[in-house]
Design a protein around this motif. Structure first.
Motif, PDB file in Angstrom:
ATOM      1  N   TRP A  93       0.824  -1.207   0.000  1.00  0.00           N
ATOM      2  CA  TRP A  93       0.000   0.000   0.000  1.00  0.00           C
ATOM      3  C   TRP A  93       0.860   1.259   0.000  1.00  0.00           C
ATOM      4  O   TRP A  93       1.939   1.293   0.577  1.00  0.00           O
ATOM      5  N   ASP A  96      -0.850   6.997   1.850  1.00  0.00           N
ATOM      6  CA  ASP A  96      -2.220   7.382   2.192  1.00  0.00           C
ATOM      7  C   ASP A  96      -3.119   6.172   2.409  1.00  0.00           C
ATOM      8  O   ASP A  96      -4.051   6.205   3.228  1.00  0.00           O
ATOM      9  N   GLN A  97      -2.835   5.063   1.697  1.00  0.00           N
ATOM     10  CA  GLN A  97      -3.620   3.843   1.878  1.00  0.00           C
ATOM     11  C   GLN A  97      -3.335   3.205   3.234  1.00  0.00           C
ATOM     12  O   GLN A  97      -4.228   2.614   3.857  1.00  0.00           O
ATOM     13  N   GLU A 100      -5.366   5.098   5.712  1.00  0.00           N
ATOM     14  CA  GLU A 100      -6.757   4.648   5.640  1.00  0.00           C
ATOM     15  C   GLU A 100      -6.922   3.260   6.267  1.00  0.00           C
ATOM     16  O   GLU A 100      -7.958   2.947   6.846  1.00  0.00           O
ATOM     17  N   GLY A 101      -5.884   2.439   6.145  1.00  0.00           N
ATOM     18  CA  GLY A 101      -5.924   1.115   6.754  1.00  0.00           C
ATOM     19  C   GLY A 101      -5.979   1.184   8.272  1.00  0.00           C
ATOM     20  O   GLY A 101      -6.625   0.359   8.923  1.00  0.00           O
ATOM     21  N   SER A 104      -9.607   2.206   9.149  1.00  0.00           N
ATOM     22  CA  SER A 104     -10.577   1.109   9.030  1.00  0.00           C
ATOM     23  C   SER A 104     -10.319  -0.031  10.006  1.00  0.00           C
ATOM     24  O   SER A 104     -11.172  -0.897  10.186  1.00  0.00           O
TER      25      SER A 104
END
Length: 229
Positions: A93, A96-97, A100-101, A104
């Motif tokens: 990833w 930024d991913q 986000e991980g 979440s």
């Protein structure tokens, strides 16, 4: 002739893309592009960022090989003498991913190496709150006083550039050698040996048996780049 240059102060701001575009537009409007002594030039700020781009290819598949290409995975596995199944079929990833991980709940632990996201990320207060959600935050840095290190559950002290040996790559793709001129203080180790120690602790140290020292790693990278662009 005018030559425009900028660094991370522009690129990593909350409006970095627009600011860089404005500088490029200035070069275009004034005719300062495409001729000797002109141009719009972004200078990468991190030490040896060029090395990580040329050799790690999204921090995993060495020598500029592509995760999506079976032949590339086979070649890398063959040179490293590891099972090809150990190599992922797609890259990891992006920054930024990963953030986000954490949001979440998909990511429970983060190992931060030589960067200070709690200070440099575009939303500092949000970033610090997110890092506090993790079950484990490990920070590997030569400074224990960065904003991110202060939030860490575990700090791995790393050596500075003059306290370790290896190579770096300049923007013109020239490789330079670094010789250690001082011993790292306290329990600090070069990143290379921290990674080796963690691999041993995780029970996969045998996969790095040939990585005895930085010079041996360089020889492996030489083989991985044979025939590459």
């Amino acid at each position: 002739a005018v030559s425009f240059w900028w660094t991370m102060g522009v690129n990593q701001s909350h409006q970095g893309v627009r600011t860089a575009q404005a500088i490029i537009d200035l070069a275009l409007m004034t005719g300062n592009i495409g001729r000797p002594g002109t141009g719009a030039n972004s200078i990468t700020g991190q030490c040896n960022a060029m090395g990580s781009r040329l050799f790690s290819n999204t921090t995993g598949l060495l020598g500029g090989h592509d995760f999506a290409e079976p032949a590339h995975r086979e070649r890398v596995a063959d040179v490293l003498d590891i099972p090809v199944e150990r190599i992922q079929t797609e890259p990891g990833w992006a920054y930024d991913q990963i953030i986000e991980g954490i949001v979440s709940g998909a990511i429970k632990a983060v190992w931060v190496i030589a960067t200070n996201g709690a200070h440099s990320w575009i939303n500092q207060s949000n970033m610090r709150e997110l890092l506090g959600r993790l079950d484990l935050l490990v920070v590997q840095d030569m400074y224990s006083t960065t904003e991110t290190a202060k939030l860490a559950d575990l700090v791995l002290p790393a050596a500075g550039w003059a306290e370790k040996e290896g190579t770096f790559i300049n923007s013109e793709r020239r490789l330079g050698i670094v010789k250690r001129v001082a011993h790292a203080p306290g329990e600090a180790l070069a990143d290379f040996y921290i990674f080796k120690a963690v691999a041993d602790a995780w029970g996969c140290g045998d996969l790095f048996a040939r990585w005895t020292d930085p010079e041996a790693a360089f020889q492996i990278l030489q083989e991985l780049t044979r025939g590459r662009p």
